[in-house]
Write an enzyme that holds these catalytic residues in place. Structure first.
Site, PDB file in Angstrom:
ATOM      1  N   GLU A 187       4.326 -12.581  -2.879  1.00 40.02           N
ATOM      2  CA  GLU A 187       2.850 -13.195  -2.966  1.00 40.02           C
ATOM      3  C   GLU A 187       2.248 -12.957  -4.619  1.00 40.02           C
ATOM      4  O   GLU A 187       2.558 -12.163  -5.302  1.00 40.02           O
ATOM      5  CB  GLU A 187       1.924 -12.204  -2.409  1.00 40.02           C
ATOM      6  CG  GLU A 187       1.891 -12.427  -0.894  1.00 40.02           C
ATOM      7  CD  GLU A 187       0.727 -11.805  -0.123  1.00 40.02           C
ATOM      8  OE1 GLU A 187      -0.331 -11.123  -0.869  1.00 40.02           O
ATOM      9  OE2 GLU A 187       1.065 -11.303   1.000  1.00 40.02           O
ATOM     10  N   THR A 223      -7.346  -9.796  -1.103  1.00 39.31           N
ATOM     11  CA  THR A 223      -7.350 -11.202  -0.971  1.00 39.31           C
ATOM     12  C   THR A 223      -8.388 -11.779  -0.032  1.00 39.31           C
ATOM     13  O   THR A 223      -8.441 -11.568   1.014  1.00 39.31           O
ATOM     14  CB  THR A 223      -6.002 -11.656  -0.808  1.00 39.31           C
ATOM     15  OG1 THR A 223      -5.106 -10.873  -1.497  1.00 39.31           O
ATOM     16  CG2 THR A 223      -6.094 -13.182  -1.222  1.00 39.31           C
ATOM     17  N   ARG A 248      -2.339  -3.442  -9.762  1.00 35.07           N
ATOM     18  CA  ARG A 248      -2.628  -1.935  -9.067  1.00 35.07           C
ATOM     19  C   ARG A 248      -1.956  -1.512  -8.079  1.00 35.07           C
ATOM     20  O   ARG A 248      -2.015  -0.257  -7.597  1.00 35.07           O
ATOM     21  CB  ARG A 248      -4.197  -2.488  -8.363  1.00 35.07           C
ATOM     22  CG  ARG A 248      -4.079  -3.386  -7.183  1.00 35.07           C
ATOM     23  CD  ARG A 248      -5.542  -3.389  -6.761  1.00 35.07           C
ATOM     24  NE  ARG A 248      -6.307  -4.432  -7.383  1.00 35.07           N
ATOM     25  CZ  ARG A 248      -7.264  -4.920  -7.019  1.00 35.07           C
ATOM     26  NH1 ARG A 248      -7.662  -5.004  -5.711  1.00 35.07           N
ATOM     27  NH2 ARG A 248      -7.992  -5.886  -7.590  1.00 35.07           N
ATOM     28  N   HIS A 292       2.933  -8.202  -3.018  1.00 39.05           N
ATOM     29  CA  HIS A 292       1.970  -8.971  -3.929  1.00 39.05           C
ATOM     30  C   HIS A 292       1.996  -8.164  -5.263  1.00 39.05           C
ATOM     31  O   HIS A 292       1.389  -7.093  -5.393  1.00 39.05           O
ATOM     32  CB  HIS A 292       0.740  -8.983  -3.263  1.00 39.05           C
ATOM     33  CG  HIS A 292      -0.563  -9.776  -3.887  1.00 39.05           C
ATOM     34  ND1 HIS A 292      -1.757  -9.813  -3.553  1.00 39.05           N
ATOM     35  CD2 HIS A 292      -0.419 -10.496  -5.148  1.00 39.05           C
ATOM     36  CE1 HIS A 292      -2.424 -10.626  -4.436  1.00 39.05           C
ATOM     37  NE2 HIS A 292      -1.734 -11.027  -5.176  1.00 39.05           N
ATOM     38  N   ARG A 341      -0.069  -8.091  -8.373  1.00 39.85           N
ATOM     39  CA  ARG A 341      -1.340  -8.618  -8.653  1.00 39.85           C
ATOM     40  C   ARG A 341      -1.105  -8.650 -10.280  1.00 39.85           C
ATOM     41  O   ARG A 341      -0.542  -7.792 -11.095  1.00 39.85           O
ATOM     42  CB  ARG A 341      -2.333  -7.677  -8.102  1.00 39.85           C
ATOM     43  CG  ARG A 341      -2.516  -7.751  -6.776  1.00 39.85           C
ATOM     44  CD  ARG A 341      -3.744  -6.864  -6.238  1.00 39.85           C
ATOM     45  NE  ARG A 341      -5.073  -7.642  -6.525  1.00 39.85           N
ATOM     46  CZ  ARG A 341      -5.636  -8.490  -5.822  1.00 39.85           C
ATOM     47  NH1 ARG A 341      -5.524  -8.471  -4.710  1.00 39.85           N
ATOM     48  NH2 ARG A 341      -6.795  -8.995  -6.219  1.00 39.85           N
ATOM     49  N   HIS A 374       0.753  -1.310   0.011  1.00 38.17           N
ATOM     50  CA  HIS A 374      -0.105   0.088  -0.113  1.00 38.17           C
ATOM     51  C   HIS A 374       0.839   1.161  -0.179  1.00 38.17           C
ATOM     52  O   HIS A 374       0.366   2.234  -0.273  1.00 38.17           O
ATOM     53  CB  HIS A 374      -0.956  -0.195   1.257  1.00 38.17           C
ATOM     54  CG  HIS A 374      -2.036  -1.026   0.820  1.00 38.17           C
ATOM     55  ND1 HIS A 374      -2.647  -1.209  -0.358  1.00 38.17           N
ATOM     56  CD2 HIS A 374      -2.366  -2.338   1.380  1.00 38.17           C
ATOM     57  CE1 HIS A 374      -3.602  -2.190  -0.440  1.00 38.17           C
ATOM     58  NE2 HIS A 374      -2.971  -3.080   0.860  1.00 38.17           N
TER      59      HIS A 374
HETATM   60  N1  PXP Z   1      -0.767 -12.290   3.971  1.00 37.87           N
HETATM   61  C1  PXP Z   1      -1.433 -12.452   2.612  1.00 37.87           C
HETATM   62  C2  PXP Z   1      -1.168 -13.757   1.946  1.00 37.87           C
HETATM   63  C3  PXP Z   1      -1.996 -11.459   2.156  1.00 37.87           C
HETATM   64  O1  PXP Z   1      -2.650 -11.607   0.893  1.00 37.87           O
HETATM   65  C4  PXP Z   1      -1.978 -10.153   2.582  1.00 37.87           C
HETATM   66  C5  PXP Z   1      -2.732  -9.093   1.851  1.00 37.87           C
HETATM   67  O2  PXP Z   1      -1.977  -8.610   0.608  1.00 37.87           O
HETATM   68  C6  PXP Z   1      -1.349 -10.070   3.765  1.00 37.87           C
HETATM   69  C7  PXP Z   1      -0.897 -11.177   4.504  1.00 37.87           C
HETATM   70  C8  PXP Z   1      -1.476  -8.813   4.676  1.00 37.87           C
HETATM   71  O3  PXP Z   1      -2.618  -8.396   4.930  1.00 37.87           O
HETATM   72  P1  PXP Z   1      -3.076  -6.789   5.344  1.00 37.87           P
HETATM   73  O4  PXP Z   1      -2.441  -5.974   4.275  1.00 37.87           O
HETATM   74  O5  PXP Z   1      -4.559  -6.907   5.639  1.00 37.87           O
HETATM   75  O6  PXP Z   1      -2.312  -6.647   6.643  1.00 37.87           O
END
Ligand code: PXP
Length: 247
Positions: A72, A103, A51, A45, A47, A12
C-alpha cells in the site's frame, strides 16, 4: 462462488515495535505466522512518515514471503521508486494525509485522472497488479477503470463505523452502497477487493458479496491477537469468511 482471499495487514505489529524503537515484535515473523495460519497474502503500508512499516520491513518482507505482498502506498514519486525497486505482486494506491490516524477515505481518482493514469502505467509495466482504494462511489470506480487499474478496493470504514456506533440504518445503507458498487466494478471488468475496519462482527455481510475476491484486514486481527493469539485470530476470521461464502 469464487474463492475469497484474506490479506492480513501487519502494519500494527510495526506500530507496537516502534513504540519502543527496537526490533520486537518483528512484522516479518507476524507475516510468516499469518501465512501459516491461512493468510493468502500480506499487506503492508509504507507511509510517508514511516510511522509503522519501514523501508527495511518492505525489503525483508519481499525476501521472506511465500504469499503475494500487497504494497500500500500513496501516489508519490518516492513510493513509486520503492515499488519499482521491489516489484511487489500488487500495489494498492491509497490517499494519505500526514495528520490522519488511518486512511480516512478513498482516493480522489476522478479529480486526478490524468496524473494517476501516468503514475500507475510504469507500475503496471513492471508487472504489479494495480489496485485503487476507493469509496463506494460510482464516479471514483469508473475513473479507476478509465486510468487502467486492474483492481478496486472498496473502503468499508463507513460501514464498520456505523455498525460500531449502533447506527443501524446507516450501516445497512452503507452496506447496500458497497453491494451496488461491487457489482458495478465487476461489470467494468475490475477485480473487487474490500477492507478497512473489518472485525469478526462486520466481516460476514461483505464476505458474502460474490463479486468480492479479497479482504484486507489488519487492525482488528492484530488487536485481537493480544487476547487470543495471532494464529487463532486469523483462523477465526478465515472461518467466518468461509461460512459467509457458504463454503
Ligand atoms: N485496505 C486498505 C487499502 C487500507 O489502507 C487499510 C488500512 O491500512 C486496510 C485495508 C486495513 O484496515 P484495518 O487495519 O482497519 O483492518
Amino acid at each position: 462462488m469464487d474463492d475469497l482471499r484474506l490479506g492480513v495487514n501487519i502494519d500494527h505489529v510495526a506500530t507496537v515495535r516502534n513504540a519502543r524503537g527496537g526490533a520486537y515484535p518483528d512484522p516479518v515473523r507476524a507475516a510468516k505466522l499469518a501465512e501459516a495460519a491461512g493468510a493468502d497474502g500480506i499487506t503492508a503500508h509504507l507511509r510517508e512518515d514511516r510511522r509503522h512499516i519501514s523501508d527495511r520491513d518492505i525489503a525483508a518482507l519481499t525476501e521472506a514471503l511465500e504469499t503475494p505482498l500487497n504494497f500500500e502506498m500513496a501516489a508519490t514519486e518516492e513510493m513509486q521508486r520503492i515499488a519499482l525497486r521491489h516489484r511487489p505482486h500488487a500495489v494498492c494506491i491509497v490517499p494519505e494525509k500526514r495528520e490522519e490516524r488511518t486512511t480516512e477515505g478513498g482516493l480522489e481518482v476522478a479529480r486526478e485522472e490524468n496524473r494517476l493514469a501516468h503514475f500507475i502505467a510504469p507500475l503496471r509495466e513492471a508487472g504489479c497488479r494495480v489496485s485503487i482504494f476507493v469509496a463506494a462511489d460510482r464516479r471514483q470506480i469508473e475513473a479507476a477503470h478509465r486510468i487502467g487499474a486492474q483492481v478496486v478496493e472498496l473502503h468499508t470504514g463507513a460501514y464498520c463505523d456505523a455498525h460500531a456506533e449502533g447506527r443501524l440504518a446507516d450501516r445497512d445503507h452503507e452496506l447496500e452502497g458497497l453491494r451496488e458498487m461491487a457489482a458495478l466494478a465487476q461489470s467494468l471488468g475490475l477485480e473487487v477487493h474490500a477492507g478497512h475496519g473489518l472485525t469478526f462482527e462486520t466481516v460476514q455481510p461483505v464476505a458474502a458479496f460474490p463479486e468480492v475476491r479479497e479482504l484486507n484486514i489488519g487492525h482488528f486481527i492484530i488487536a485481537e491477537a493480544i487476547f487470543m493469539g495471532l494464529d487463532p485470530a486469523i483462523r477465526e476470521m478465515r472461518r467466518l469468511m468461509d461460512e459467509a461464502r457458504g463454503a
